[in-house]
Design an enzyme around this catalytic site. Structure first.
Site, PDB file in Angstrom:
ATOM      1  N   TYR A   1      15.489 -17.874 -28.280  1.00  0.00           N
ATOM      2  CA  TYR A   1      14.728 -18.745 -27.924  1.00  0.00           C
ATOM      3  C   TYR A   1      14.945 -19.627 -26.939  1.00  0.00           C
ATOM      4  O   TYR A   1      15.695 -19.741 -26.106  1.00  0.00           O
ATOM      5  CB  TYR A   1      15.525 -19.903 -29.476  1.00  0.00           C
ATOM      6  CG  TYR A   1      14.409 -20.998 -29.232  1.00  0.00           C
ATOM      7  CD1 TYR A   1      13.008 -22.018 -30.537  1.00  0.00           C
ATOM      8  CD2 TYR A   1      14.629 -22.332 -28.610  1.00  0.00           C
ATOM      9  CE1 TYR A   1      12.527 -22.660 -30.648  1.00  0.00           C
ATOM     10  CE2 TYR A   1      14.210 -23.605 -28.923  1.00  0.00           C
ATOM     11  CZ  TYR A   1      12.626 -23.116 -29.679  1.00  0.00           C
ATOM     12  OH  TYR A   1      12.618 -24.843 -30.661  1.00  0.00           O
TER      13      TYR A   1
ATOM     14  N   GLN B   1      11.139 -23.678 -37.352  1.00  0.00           N
ATOM     15  CA  GLN B   1       9.858 -22.974 -37.631  1.00  0.00           C
ATOM     16  C   GLN B   1       9.622 -21.542 -37.116  1.00  0.00           C
ATOM     17  O   GLN B   1       9.514 -20.457 -37.050  1.00  0.00           O
ATOM     18  CB  GLN B   1       8.308 -23.488 -38.004  1.00  0.00           C
ATOM     19  CG  GLN B   1       8.228 -23.922 -36.860  1.00  0.00           C
ATOM     20  CD  GLN B   1       8.847 -25.583 -36.296  1.00  0.00           C
ATOM     21  OE1 GLN B   1       9.318 -25.723 -36.163  1.00  0.00           O
ATOM     22  NE2 GLN B   1       7.724 -26.302 -35.153  1.00  0.00           N
TER      23      GLN B   1
ATOM     24  N   SER C   1      25.039 -30.602 -22.981  1.00  0.00           N
ATOM     25  CA  SER C   1      26.215 -29.815 -21.905  1.00  0.00           C
ATOM     26  C   SER C   1      27.073 -30.924 -22.027  1.00  0.00           C
ATOM     27  O   SER C   1      27.759 -31.858 -21.684  1.00  0.00           O
ATOM     28  CB  SER C   1      24.522 -30.044 -20.701  1.00  0.00           C
ATOM     29  OG  SER C   1      26.030 -29.314 -19.115  1.00  0.00           O
TER      30      SER C   1
ATOM     31  N   HIS D   1      21.214 -33.938 -17.584  1.00  0.00           N
ATOM     32  CA  HIS D   1      20.258 -33.132 -19.069  1.00  0.00           C
ATOM     33  C   HIS D   1      19.905 -34.103 -20.407  1.00  0.00           C
ATOM     34  O   HIS D   1      19.223 -33.560 -20.508  1.00  0.00           O
ATOM     35  CB  HIS D   1      21.355 -31.949 -19.664  1.00  0.00           C
ATOM     36  CG  HIS D   1      21.234 -30.656 -18.598  1.00  0.00           C
ATOM     37  ND1 HIS D   1      20.306 -29.954 -18.712  1.00  0.00           N
ATOM     38  CD2 HIS D   1      22.166 -30.271 -17.567  1.00  0.00           C
ATOM     39  CE1 HIS D   1      20.493 -28.916 -18.051  1.00  0.00           C
ATOM     40  NE2 HIS D   1      21.744 -29.088 -17.808  1.00  0.00           N
TER      41      HIS D   1
ATOM     42  N   GLU E   1      32.509 -26.719 -20.852  1.00  0.00           N
ATOM     43  CA  GLU E   1      31.457 -25.970 -21.095  1.00  0.00           C
ATOM     44  C   GLU E   1      31.743 -25.187 -19.926  1.00  0.00           C
ATOM     45  O   GLU E   1      31.623 -24.532 -19.405  1.00  0.00           O
ATOM     46  CB  GLU E   1      30.483 -26.041 -20.996  1.00  0.00           C
ATOM     47  CG  GLU E   1      29.055 -25.927 -21.393  1.00  0.00           C
ATOM     48  CD  GLU E   1      28.117 -26.486 -21.035  1.00  0.00           C
ATOM     49  OE1 GLU E   1      26.990 -25.443 -21.817  1.00  0.00           O
ATOM     50  OE2 GLU E   1      27.453 -27.641 -21.988  1.00  0.00           O
ATOM     51  N   HIS E   2      31.443 -26.399 -18.790  1.00  0.00           N
ATOM     52  CA  HIS E   2      31.771 -25.946 -17.374  1.00  0.00           C
ATOM     53  C   HIS E   2      32.491 -26.892 -16.859  1.00  0.00           C
ATOM     54  O   HIS E   2      32.976 -28.176 -17.232  1.00  0.00           O
ATOM     55  CB  HIS E   2      30.433 -27.496 -16.239  1.00  0.00           C
ATOM     56  CG  HIS E   2      28.827 -26.467 -16.754  1.00  0.00           C
ATOM     57  ND1 HIS E   2      27.965 -26.796 -17.719  1.00  0.00           N
ATOM     58  CD2 HIS E   2      28.234 -25.295 -17.045  1.00  0.00           C
ATOM     59  CE1 HIS E   2      27.018 -26.781 -18.252  1.00  0.00           C
ATOM     60  NE2 HIS E   2      27.698 -25.158 -17.552  1.00  0.00           N
TER      61      HIS E   2
ATOM     62  N   ASP F   1      24.306 -22.038 -12.891  1.00  0.00           N
ATOM     63  CA  ASP F   1      23.109 -22.344 -13.934  1.00  0.00           C
ATOM     64  C   ASP F   1      21.879 -21.503 -13.772  1.00  0.00           C
ATOM     65  O   ASP F   1      21.373 -21.238 -14.960  1.00  0.00           O
ATOM     66  CB  ASP F   1      22.718 -23.697 -14.156  1.00  0.00           C
ATOM     67  CG  ASP F   1      22.687 -25.320 -14.651  1.00  0.00           C
ATOM     68  OD1 ASP F   1      23.961 -24.077 -15.606  1.00  0.00           O
ATOM     69  OD2 ASP F   1      22.684 -25.321 -14.512  1.00  0.00           O
TER      70      ASP F   1
END
Length: 427
Positions: free
Chosen positions: A123, A185, A231, A256, A321-322, A355
């Site tokens: 995705y 969906q 993020s 973000h 995360e970072h 990134d």
């Protein structure tokens, strides 16, 4: 940007709660999934028209659309994509695991057989923004693992088209099965299949809360990578760091999403005050100022610890995360960091390097889940089977012990399975 001093007791309250969505959102997602399971392509078309405001009769990207993407993409950007592919592939090839076997003296052979998943669905967020980097970071580890069928879904723009960067990135990796669909969906279509899409074994890639909830719902019928939250960045720095660079790095994540988290941890109050002022200054000229301001206001903070040891403990509690470490000797602190998705060492390794370009994956654990989970990697697209081969002599030697263990657990048929062979051997 608010500044707080931090102590041991206060660190316990730093963990960010995971957004599990509202009950109404969960009901909506379940309804969409059931509709797609029952009505396939028709349901997907209906939701695409409703949520993306575009009628899509045939969602599969055509050969002509790929050709137009190459024509419209700047040649310099094509070279950038190709260099990024090379870097990312080189890194992920080092993660590839192989089957292994070993033998004991009694003739027993044991091992682990490593097999790639048959299929994967990726995705890629879309619509008003384009993320070719998400294509590279999700597809390349699957390719390196040996996944034979990779399907990509991404929401179309209001004109019914996809980003040239996304299409070119996919084409450069040999991915041709790209479908214009998004939201819950699309996750349902990947998980259960429609007349157009065959179901896949694993779904990866970030999305909004509806995508996250849909991934949570289908997990168990298919595998997923993780439930990605907003993020996050934590910058750990001492007085040798440059305030304007720290501020720029914090804002690189704040822009973000209004829910993004940007945190600075230091043992220097003077540096904290300078960075706070610099963040406010740089916000004034940001194109995405409204988003970044909300992020800084609601989820931004500067924590000042008494010592660098306490600062590191704060980082480990946050499990970001970072994590950027911008100190006089960042490598010396690396061994003390226990919980972080990706760790960037030194002032020349800001988060955007990872990134897009360096090679390690940018699909990372969020919401403090770096305490127990890892970045997306090649092994996420591989599965392992245990191999057991006992020789007759090994079986005879251990049969009595195995049968006794079975009876310890009250499983008589297990014991008899062993003894049936014992009797035949003894004849």
């Amino acid at each position: 940007m608010k500044i707080k001093t931090i102590s041991g007791a206060e660190r316990l309250s730093l963990k960010r709660s995971i957004d599990a969505g509202t009950e109404e959102q969960r009901k909506t997602v379940r309804s969409i999934i059931e509709d797609v399971k029952a009505n396939g392509d028709q349901a997907v078309r209906s939701y695409t028209a409703k949520f993306d405001c575009i009628e899509i009769d045939s969602p599969l990207v055509t050969k002509e659309e790929f050709e137009e993407a190459y024509t419209s993409l700047d040649s310099r950007l094509l070279q950038v994509i190709r260099q990024a592919i090379e870097n990312i592939r080189e890194y992920h090839e080092r993660q590839l695991q192989s089957s292994w076997f070993y033998h004991r003296k009694d003739g027993t052979m044991l091992g682990q057989k490593v097999t790639a998943l048959d299929s994967a669905g990726v995705y890629v967020p879309g619509g008003t923004a384009a993320y070719p980097s998400s294509v590279l970071m999700n597809v390349i580890p699957a390719l390196v693992a040996g996944v034979e069928r990779i399907v990509l879904v991404t929401p179309p723009g209001k004109d019914g088209l996809l980003s040239p960067g996304v299409l070119v990135a996919a084409a450069e990796l040999g991915i041709k099965d790209i479908y214009k669909m998004g939201g819950a969906q699309a996750i349902a279509a990947l998980a259960y299949g429609t007349e157009t899409i065959e179901p896949v074994d694993k779904i990866t890639g970030p999305g909004n809360i509806y995508v996250a909830l849909a991934k949570r719902e289908v997990f168990g019928d298919v595998d997923i990578d993780m439930i990605a939250g907003p993020s996050e960045i934590v910058v750990l720095a001492d007085e040798t760091a440059i305030p304007s660079e720290i501020a720029a790095d914090l804002l690189s994540q704040a822009e973000h999403d209004k829910l993004s988290s940007c945190v600075f941890v230091t043992d220097s109050m003077a540096l904290a005050e300078t960075v706070s002022a610099e963040v406010n200054k740089q916000l004034e000229t940001l194109p995405r100022r409204e988003i970044a301001e909300a992020s800084v206001r609601d989820y931004g903070c500067i924590y000042v610890a008494e010592t660098m040891v306490e600062a590191i403990e704060t980082v480990n509690t946050l499990a970001p995360e970072h994590l950027e470490i911008i100190t006089q000797s960042p490598e010396a602190l690396l061994g003390s960091i226990k919980h972080a998705g990706a760790i960037f060492l030194g002032r020349y390794s800001p988060e955007p390097v990872g990134d897009y370009f360096a090679g390690p994956n940018h699909v990372l654990p969020t919401n403090g889940t770096a305490r127990f989970s890892s970045p997306l990697n090649v092994t996420d697209f591989q599965k392992k089977s245990s191999i057991i081969s006992y020789s007759q002599s090994a079986f005879e030697e251990h049969a009595e012990s195995i049968a006794a263990f079975a009876r310890l657990e009250g499983l008589e048929a297990h014991a008899r399975s062993i003894e049936a062979r014992e009797r035949r051997i003894s004849k």
